[in-house]
Design a protein around this motif. Structure first.
Motif, PDB file in Angstrom:
ATOM      1  N   MET A   1     -13.823  44.998 -69.743  1.00  0.00           N
ATOM      2  CA  MET A   1     -13.354  45.593 -68.517  1.00  0.00           C
ATOM      3  C   MET A   1     -14.088  44.981 -67.338  1.00  0.00           C
ATOM      4  O   MET A   1     -15.290  44.802 -67.365  1.00  0.00           O
ATOM      5  CB  MET A   1     -13.593  47.110 -68.547  1.00  0.00           C
ATOM      6  N   ILE A   2     -13.347  44.642 -66.330  1.00  0.00           N
ATOM      7  CA  ILE A   2     -13.935  44.094 -65.114  1.00  0.00           C
ATOM      8  C   ILE A   2     -13.652  45.058 -63.976  1.00  0.00           C
ATOM      9  O   ILE A   2     -12.516  45.466 -63.753  1.00  0.00           O
ATOM     10  CB  ILE A   2     -13.358  42.699 -64.797  1.00  0.00           C
ATOM     11  N   ALA A   3     -14.701  45.438 -63.270  1.00  0.00           N
ATOM     12  CA  ALA A   3     -14.577  46.310 -62.102  1.00  0.00           C
ATOM     13  C   ALA A   3     -14.330  45.444 -60.868  1.00  0.00           C
ATOM     14  O   ALA A   3     -14.668  44.259 -60.855  1.00  0.00           O
ATOM     15  CB  ALA A   3     -15.844  47.123 -61.938  1.00  0.00           C
ATOM     16  N   LYS A  34      -7.643  41.132 -46.211  1.00  0.00           N
ATOM     17  CA  LYS A  34      -7.932  41.667 -47.544  1.00  0.00           C
ATOM     18  C   LYS A  34      -8.959  40.768 -48.219  1.00  0.00           C
ATOM     19  O   LYS A  34      -8.975  39.553 -48.028  1.00  0.00           O
ATOM     20  CB  LYS A  34      -6.660  41.691 -48.384  1.00  0.00           C
ATOM     21  N   TRP A  35      -9.836  41.393 -49.005  1.00  0.00           N
ATOM     22  CA  TRP A  35     -10.829  40.653 -49.789  1.00  0.00           C
ATOM     23  C   TRP A  35     -11.063  41.397 -51.078  1.00  0.00           C
ATOM     24  O   TRP A  35     -11.109  42.630 -51.095  1.00  0.00           O
ATOM     25  CB  TRP A  35     -12.128  40.535 -49.000  1.00  0.00           C
ATOM     26  N   GLU A  36     -11.174  40.675 -52.175  1.00  0.00           N
ATOM     27  CA  GLU A  36     -11.417  41.295 -53.473  1.00  0.00           C
ATOM     28  C   GLU A  36     -12.454  40.494 -54.243  1.00  0.00           C
ATOM     29  O   GLU A  36     -12.469  39.261 -54.191  1.00  0.00           O
ATOM     30  CB  GLU A  36     -10.137  41.351 -54.303  1.00  0.00           C
ATOM     31  N   LYS A  37     -13.338  41.208 -54.920  1.00  0.00           N
ATOM     32  CA  LYS A  37     -14.319  40.575 -55.789  1.00  0.00           C
ATOM     33  C   LYS A  37     -14.396  41.363 -57.078  1.00  0.00           C
ATOM     34  O   LYS A  37     -14.429  42.594 -57.064  1.00  0.00           O
ATOM     35  CB  LYS A  37     -15.701  40.517 -55.139  1.00  0.00           C
ATOM     36  N   GLU A  38     -14.441  40.636 -58.185  1.00  0.00           N
ATOM     37  CA  GLU A  38     -14.565  41.265 -59.492  1.00  0.00           C
ATOM     38  C   GLU A  38     -16.015  41.206 -59.949  1.00  0.00           C
ATOM     39  O   GLU A  38     -16.725  40.244 -59.656  1.00  0.00           O
ATOM     40  CB  GLU A  38     -13.657  40.567 -60.502  1.00  0.00           C
ATOM     41  N   TYR A  39     -16.431  42.237 -60.658  1.00  0.00           N
ATOM     42  CA  TYR A  39     -17.798  42.355 -61.151  1.00  0.00           C
ATOM     43  C   TYR A  39     -17.764  42.594 -62.660  1.00  0.00           C
ATOM     44  O   TYR A  39     -17.111  43.526 -63.124  1.00  0.00           O
ATOM     45  CB  TYR A  39     -18.518  43.536 -60.483  1.00  0.00           C
ATOM     46  N   ASN A  41     -20.489  43.380 -64.272  1.00  0.00           N
ATOM     47  CA  ASN A  41     -21.407  44.515 -64.395  1.00  0.00           C
ATOM     48  C   ASN A  41     -21.112  45.503 -63.260  1.00  0.00           C
ATOM     49  O   ASN A  41     -21.493  45.271 -62.115  1.00  0.00           O
ATOM     50  CB  ASN A  41     -22.855  44.045 -64.327  1.00  0.00           C
ATOM     51  N   PRO A  42     -20.436  46.616 -63.549  1.00  0.00           N
ATOM     52  CA  PRO A  42     -20.048  47.571 -62.498  1.00  0.00           C
ATOM     53  C   PRO A  42     -21.219  48.154 -61.705  1.00  0.00           C
ATOM     54  O   PRO A  42     -21.030  48.583 -60.567  1.00  0.00           O
ATOM     55  CB  PRO A  42     -19.317  48.671 -63.269  1.00  0.00           C
ATOM     56  N   ILE A  43     -22.428  48.154 -62.257  1.00  0.00           N
ATOM     57  CA  ILE A  43     -23.589  48.678 -61.532  1.00  0.00           C
ATOM     58  C   ILE A  43     -23.820  47.896 -60.234  1.00  0.00           C
ATOM     59  O   ILE A  43     -24.302  48.438 -59.246  1.00  0.00           O
ATOM     60  CB  ILE A  43     -24.848  48.642 -62.426  1.00  0.00           C
ATOM     61  N   GLU A  44     -23.451  46.628 -60.228  1.00  0.00           N
ATOM     62  CA  GLU A  44     -23.624  45.807 -59.031  1.00  0.00           C
ATOM     63  C   GLU A  44     -22.822  46.338 -57.848  1.00  0.00           C
ATOM     64  O   GLU A  44     -23.140  46.041 -56.699  1.00  0.00           O
ATOM     65  CB  GLU A  44     -23.224  44.359 -59.329  1.00  0.00           C
ATOM     66  N   TRP A  64     -12.113  50.068 -51.311  1.00  0.00           N
ATOM     67  CA  TRP A  64     -11.577  50.662 -52.525  1.00  0.00           C
ATOM     68  C   TRP A  64     -12.263  50.004 -53.699  1.00  0.00           C
ATOM     69  O   TRP A  64     -12.539  48.797 -53.676  1.00  0.00           O
ATOM     70  CB  TRP A  64     -10.068  50.434 -52.625  1.00  0.00           C
ATOM     71  N   ILE A  65     -12.568  50.786 -54.743  1.00  0.00           N
ATOM     72  CA  ILE A  65     -13.133  50.206 -55.953  1.00  0.00           C
ATOM     73  C   ILE A  65     -12.231  50.563 -57.131  1.00  0.00           C
ATOM     74  O   ILE A  65     -11.517  51.572 -57.102  1.00  0.00           O
ATOM     75  CB  ILE A  65     -14.577  50.677 -56.232  1.00  0.00           C
ATOM     76  N   SER A  66     -12.267  49.720 -58.145  1.00  0.00           N
ATOM     77  CA  SER A  66     -11.535  49.967 -59.372  1.00  0.00           C
ATOM     78  C   SER A  66     -12.490  49.801 -60.545  1.00  0.00           C
ATOM     79  O   SER A  66     -13.113  48.749 -60.697  1.00  0.00           O
ATOM     80  CB  SER A  66     -10.362  48.995 -59.508  1.00  0.00           C
ATOM     81  N   LEU A  67     -12.633  50.842 -61.328  1.00  0.00           N
ATOM     82  CA  LEU A  67     -13.467  50.807 -62.525  1.00  0.00           C
ATOM     83  C   LEU A  67     -12.613  50.807 -63.785  1.00  0.00           C
ATOM     84  O   LEU A  67     -13.099  50.484 -64.864  1.00  0.00           O
ATOM     85  CB  LEU A  67     -14.418  52.006 -62.544  1.00  0.00           C
ATOM     86  N   ASP A  68     -11.359  51.187 -63.650  1.00  0.00           N
ATOM     87  CA  ASP A  68     -10.404  51.211 -64.751  1.00  0.00           C
ATOM     88  C   ASP A  68      -9.130  50.519 -64.285  1.00  0.00           C
ATOM     89  O   ASP A  68      -8.740  50.635 -63.111  1.00  0.00           O
ATOM     90  CB  ASP A  68     -10.095  52.657 -65.153  1.00  0.00           C
TER      91      ASP A  68
END
Length: 93
Positions: A1-3, A34-39, A41-44, A64-68
């Motif tokens: 999974m990528i946040a 618009k800007w998006e970055k994938e993590y 490690n979601p803790i970051e 906005w964040i997406s964890l799922d």
């Protein structure tokens, strides 16, 4: 999974100003709304959420964040602390 973290603005250059300050470098996204970055490690995400809330009165941007997959959470003054706590509870390592 990528946040992921997503920023949106109606004003050209707002996201660039915030992220250039955050990363301490001049980014080349001046005209982007618009800007998006994938993590991996979601803790970051906790650090950028905190920085966003500490400075959201200076910039006209939305976070906005997406964890799922397919689920997005709007980060606001009212929920930022709870989001940060949740990140550390859900992803303790």
């Amino acid at each position: 999974m990528i946040a992921s973290v997503n920023f949106y603005s109606n004003i050209k250059g707002e996201i660039n100003k915030f992220l250039s300050k955050y990363y301490e470098t001049d980014l080349d996204i001046r005209n982007s709304l618009k800007w998006e970055k994938e993590y991996k490690n979601p803790i970051e995400i906790a650090e950028i959420v905190g920085t966003f809330i500490d400075n959201n009165d200076k910039y006209k941007i939305n976070m906005w964040i997406s964890l799922d997959n397919g689920v997005f959470i709007n980060v606001t003054n009212d929920n930022a602390n709870d989001i940060i706590k949740y990140l550390y509870e859900r992803f303790p390592y």
